[in-house]
Design a protein around this motif. Structure first.
Motif, PDB file in Angstrom:
ATOM      1  N   ALA A  55       0.827  -1.221   0.000  1.00  0.00           N
ATOM      2  CA  ALA A  55       0.000   0.000   0.000  1.00  0.00           C
ATOM      3  C   ALA A  55       0.856   1.265   0.000  1.00  0.00           C
ATOM      4  O   ALA A  55       0.338   2.356   0.224  1.00  0.00           O
ATOM      5  CB  ALA A  55      -0.929  -0.003   1.209  1.00  0.00           C
ATOM      6  N   ILE A  67      -6.096   2.588   1.087  1.00  0.00           N
ATOM      7  CA  ILE A  67      -6.936   1.411   0.793  1.00  0.00           C
ATOM      8  C   ILE A  67      -6.650   1.036  -0.664  1.00  0.00           C
ATOM      9  O   ILE A  67      -6.323  -0.094  -0.987  1.00  0.00           O
ATOM     10  CB  ILE A  67      -8.434   1.743   0.970  1.00  0.00           C
ATOM     11  N   VAL A  68      -6.755   2.034  -1.520  1.00  0.00           N
ATOM     12  CA  VAL A  68      -6.415   1.893  -2.939  1.00  0.00           C
ATOM     13  C   VAL A  68      -5.795   3.214  -3.389  1.00  0.00           C
ATOM     14  O   VAL A  68      -6.194   4.282  -2.936  1.00  0.00           O
ATOM     15  CB  VAL A  68      -7.668   1.629  -3.801  1.00  0.00           C
ATOM     16  N   TYR A  83      -1.223   0.761  -9.816  1.00  0.00           N
ATOM     17  CA  TYR A  83      -2.113   0.770  -8.647  1.00  0.00           C
ATOM     18  C   TYR A  83      -1.362   0.304  -7.404  1.00  0.00           C
ATOM     19  O   TYR A  83      -0.438  -0.507  -7.474  1.00  0.00           O
ATOM     20  CB  TYR A  83      -3.310  -0.151  -8.895  1.00  0.00           C
ATOM     21  N   GLY A 104      -2.215  -1.048  -3.209  1.00  0.00           N
ATOM     22  CA  GLY A 104      -3.261  -1.497  -2.293  1.00  0.00           C
ATOM     23  C   GLY A 104      -4.200  -2.536  -2.882  1.00  0.00           C
ATOM     24  O   GLY A 104      -5.188  -2.902  -2.237  1.00  0.00           O
ATOM     25  N   VAL A 105      -3.922  -3.000  -4.080  1.00  0.00           N
ATOM     26  CA  VAL A 105      -4.846  -3.962  -4.705  1.00  0.00           C
ATOM     27  C   VAL A 105      -4.169  -5.305  -5.015  1.00  0.00           C
ATOM     28  O   VAL A 105      -4.722  -6.117  -5.760  1.00  0.00           O
ATOM     29  CB  VAL A 105      -5.464  -3.402  -6.008  1.00  0.00           C
ATOM     30  N   PRO A 150      -8.024  -7.752  -6.374  1.00  0.00           N
ATOM     31  CA  PRO A 150      -7.622  -7.389  -5.014  1.00  0.00           C
ATOM     32  C   PRO A 150      -8.204  -8.335  -3.977  1.00  0.00           C
ATOM     33  O   PRO A 150      -9.335  -8.813  -4.126  1.00  0.00           O
ATOM     34  CB  PRO A 150      -8.220  -5.980  -4.841  1.00  0.00           C
ATOM     35  N   ASP A 177      -9.133  -6.336   2.731  1.00  0.00           N
ATOM     36  CA  ASP A 177      -8.269  -5.990   3.863  1.00  0.00           C
ATOM     37  C   ASP A 177      -9.156  -5.804   5.093  1.00  0.00           C
ATOM     38  O   ASP A 177     -10.331  -6.173   5.076  1.00  0.00           O
ATOM     39  CB  ASP A 177      -7.396  -4.770   3.554  1.00  0.00           C
ATOM     40  N   SER A 219     -12.077  -3.229   3.872  1.00  0.00           N
ATOM     41  CA  SER A 219     -12.803  -3.248   2.600  1.00  0.00           C
ATOM     42  C   SER A 219     -12.816  -4.647   1.995  1.00  0.00           C
ATOM     43  O   SER A 219     -11.793  -5.349   2.029  1.00  0.00           O
ATOM     44  CB  SER A 219     -12.133  -2.308   1.590  1.00  0.00           C
ATOM     45  N   THR A 276     -15.373  -3.993  -2.989  1.00  0.00           N
ATOM     46  CA  THR A 276     -15.277  -2.555  -2.680  1.00  0.00           C
ATOM     47  C   THR A 276     -13.975  -1.991  -3.243  1.00  0.00           C
ATOM     48  O   THR A 276     -13.943  -0.917  -3.839  1.00  0.00           O
ATOM     49  CB  THR A 276     -15.335  -2.328  -1.152  1.00  0.00           C
ATOM     50  N   LYS A 277     -12.895  -2.737  -3.050  1.00  0.00           N
ATOM     51  CA  LYS A 277     -11.588  -2.260  -3.544  1.00  0.00           C
ATOM     52  C   LYS A 277     -11.602  -2.081  -5.056  1.00  0.00           C
ATOM     53  O   LYS A 277     -11.067  -1.102  -5.578  1.00  0.00           O
ATOM     54  CB  LYS A 277     -10.474  -3.232  -3.138  1.00  0.00           C
ATOM     55  N   ALA A 329     -11.050   1.341  -7.037  1.00  0.00           N
ATOM     56  CA  ALA A 329     -10.029   1.470  -8.093  1.00  0.00           C
ATOM     57  C   ALA A 329     -10.655   2.067  -9.351  1.00  0.00           C
ATOM     58  O   ALA A 329     -10.034   2.885 -10.049  1.00  0.00           O
ATOM     59  CB  ALA A 329      -9.407   0.106  -8.392  1.00  0.00           C
TER      60      ALA A 329
END
Ligand SMILES: Cc1cc2nc3c(=O)[nH]c(=O)nc-3n(C[C@H](O)[C@H](O)[C@H](O)COP(=O)(O)OP(=O)(O)OC[C@H]3O[C@@H](n4cnc5c(N)ncnc54)[C@H](O)[C@@H]3O)c2cc1C
Length: 284
Positions: free
Chosen positions: A122, A195-196, A216, A218-219, A256, A259, A262, A266-267, A271
């Motif tokens: 992340a 988060i992303v 990207y 966080g994914v 993804p 976590d 999320s 949601t991730k 994104a």
């Protein structure tokens, strides 16, 4: 919790670092800004016998520009990059990303080399370096090697660095005047890990985007280039239809995991939202 006992050596030269690494191998760890390493020691996630403090090695610090290449020393702090007028002018993506890294107190001490060597999935710098096609200079006792950022990150907290090596510099070619960049991120609170996030760069000529790079964070287990989404935009204007098509293909690029906060769905949706924002910014 307190850190387990360890020995400490402040290195005065790279040669001294290599000698210590050769003698202590896996049981030694390099200490740069200490902002991640000391926390892992205090949480007893790591228990090296020796910390080799490299923070006073002046050759590994600072920002230089030569022959169209920006060379950033591994010990350059996040704050130095954030405040550098040269970075803002030549590599605005880094200036846009820096304020998202932690809080000012951490940015004043934490280093770009430490962040890249840690390879938190992340973290902002790894994604920026992949988006900018950076190369890393890695030194060992017998010489140096250059590794492209896209080949450096090998998985969760894993890199191409060997235990006897030191990351000394990051080299990034200055993009031409037609290039645009955007860094966008969603976090629970300002200063938290993302988060992303998305580090984006593209060439824009007469409204058309080309050489598009979408990296990207966080994914996945590391920074991730969304090649299908990049191809969906390449050579096109960032119209609502093109942005929608690129966002749709993201499901093929990104997978993804959830976590603490999320779900995977949601991730992916976040994104997509960030992709729309970044492409709109590149098109301006
Ligand atoms: C509360 C908090 C919030 C944070 N939030 C964020 C965030 O939002 N985004 C983000 O990116 N980071 C975040 N960080 C981490 C921060 O950016 C660290 O500064 C960075 O990850 C590590 O840099 P450092 O110089 O402190 O490295 P250190 O902690 O000293 O070292 C980290 C690791 O890298 C190795 N290492 C260091 N330098 C080198 C080198 N030159 N060559 C080879 N190996 C090396 C060390 O041996 C160690 O394993 C946060 C940290 C804290 C404490």
């Amino acid at each position: 919790m307190k850190a387990p006992p360890f020995a400490y050596a402040r290195a005065r030269s790279l040669a001294e670092v290599f000698d210590l690494l050769a003698r202590h191998g896996d049981s030694a760890k390099l200490l740069a800004g200490g902002q991640s390493l000391l926390a892992t020691l205090n949480m007893r996630l790591s228990s090296p016998e020796l910390l080799i403090d490299i923070s006073r090695l002046g050759d590994l610090s600072g920002i230089q520009i030569r022959d169209g290449v920006v060379r950033i020393g591994a010990l350059t702090t996040h704050a130095e990059i954030e405040r550098s007028p040269e970075i803002r002018k030549r590599l605005p993506l880094l200036a846009q990303a820096a304020p998202h890294i932690a809080h000012p107190a951490i940015r004043n001490v934490g280093t770009i080399g430490g962040s890249l060597a840690l390879a938190d999935p992340a973290a902002e710098w790894p994604a920026c370096c992949v988006a900018l096609d950076a190369h890393f200079v890695i030194a060992r006792k017998s010489g140096t090697r250059r590794v492209a950022a896209r080949d450096f990150f090998k998985g969760l907290y894993a890199t191409a660095l060997r235990p006897t090596e030191v990351l000394t510099h990051v080299e990034i070619r200055v993009p031409g005047p037609e290039y645009r960049s955007a860094f966008v991120e969603l976090a629970q609170r300002r200063g938290d890990y993302a988060i992303v996030g998305l580090a984006a760069q593209a060439k824009r000529a007469r409204g058309i985007l080309s050489d598009v790079r979408l990296a990207y964070l966080g994914v996945g287990t590391g920074p991730l280039l969304a090649r299908k989404a990049m191809a969906a935009i390449e050579g096109k204007a960032a119209s609502p239809d093109v942005i929608a098509a690129a966002s749709k293909t993201l499901a093929q690029d990104l997978d993804p995991g959830p976590d603490l906060y999320s779900s995977a769905a949601t991730k992916l949706q976040l994104a997509r939202v960030l992709t729309g924002r970044a492409l709109a910014a590149l098109a301006q």
